[in-house]
Enzyme design. Sequence first.
Site, PDB file in Angstrom:
ATOM      1  N   HIS A   1      66.784  30.746 -15.077  1.00  0.00           N
ATOM      2  CA  HIS A   1      67.876  29.854 -15.468  1.00  0.00           C
ATOM      3  C   HIS A   1      69.227  30.551 -15.392  1.00  0.00           C
ATOM      4  O   HIS A   1      69.316  31.768 -15.234  1.00  0.00           O
ATOM      5  CB  HIS A   1      67.641  29.277 -16.868  1.00  0.00           C
ATOM      6  CG  HIS A   1      67.552  30.264 -17.980  1.00  0.00           C
ATOM      7  ND1 HIS A   1      68.606  31.046 -18.389  1.00  0.00           N
ATOM      8  CD2 HIS A   1      66.512  30.588 -18.795  1.00  0.00           C
ATOM      9  CE1 HIS A   1      68.235  31.802 -19.408  1.00  0.00           C
ATOM     10  NE2 HIS A   1      66.961  31.550 -19.673  1.00  0.00           N
TER      11      HIS A   1
ATOM     12  N   CYS B   1      62.687  34.747 -20.407  1.00  0.00           N
ATOM     13  CA  CYS B   1      63.056  34.128 -19.133  1.00  0.00           C
ATOM     14  C   CYS B   1      63.776  35.117 -18.230  1.00  0.00           C
ATOM     15  O   CYS B   1      64.063  36.242 -18.626  1.00  0.00           O
ATOM     16  CB  CYS B   1      63.947  32.909 -19.371  1.00  0.00           C
ATOM     17  SG  CYS B   1      63.114  31.566 -20.243  1.00  0.00           S
TER      18      CYS B   1
END
Length: 166
Positions: free
Chosen positions: A123, A141
Amino acid sequence: MNALKLIAVALAVAIGLSGCSSKFKTYNGPEVTHVVVNKTARRMYLLHHDRVLEDYKFDLGFAPTGHKTERGDGRTPEGTYLIDRRNPNSKFHLSIGISYPNVADRMQALAQKKDPGGDIFIHGQPNDDKGRKSPDWTAGCIAVRDRDIEWIYAMVKNGTPITIQP
């Protein structure tokens, strides 16, 4: 009549420039057949077979070494997964999902009576600008710059394998 032409040209320029600022890019190049992430080198490679199309720097979870084994451990998983979803309304600019946990991850967590966690994504930066406090700030992440996730989002399709290496 000249004023009308001037207004029409100004409107056309404004519409054209607004298209440049869109976070949704169009990619018409070679297919990305594999994504390879090297956690130690902090480099992500978008490959067309054995040819590197693009590479990007990234940040990881707050515990950057080791394989993710449970929810909240701050680690990024290691192994081969698939890009399995995308979120155009992510709280991190744009995001594409990684199919963690796989069967082996679930079995390992179950054997340890732990929750393997999930929701692992590639992301962009936080939309609220509050998440990034250090080079390793995510919950597991892979975080890239917003302009990079825009191209990754356009280039990498669902079903593309991703290998995350230590």
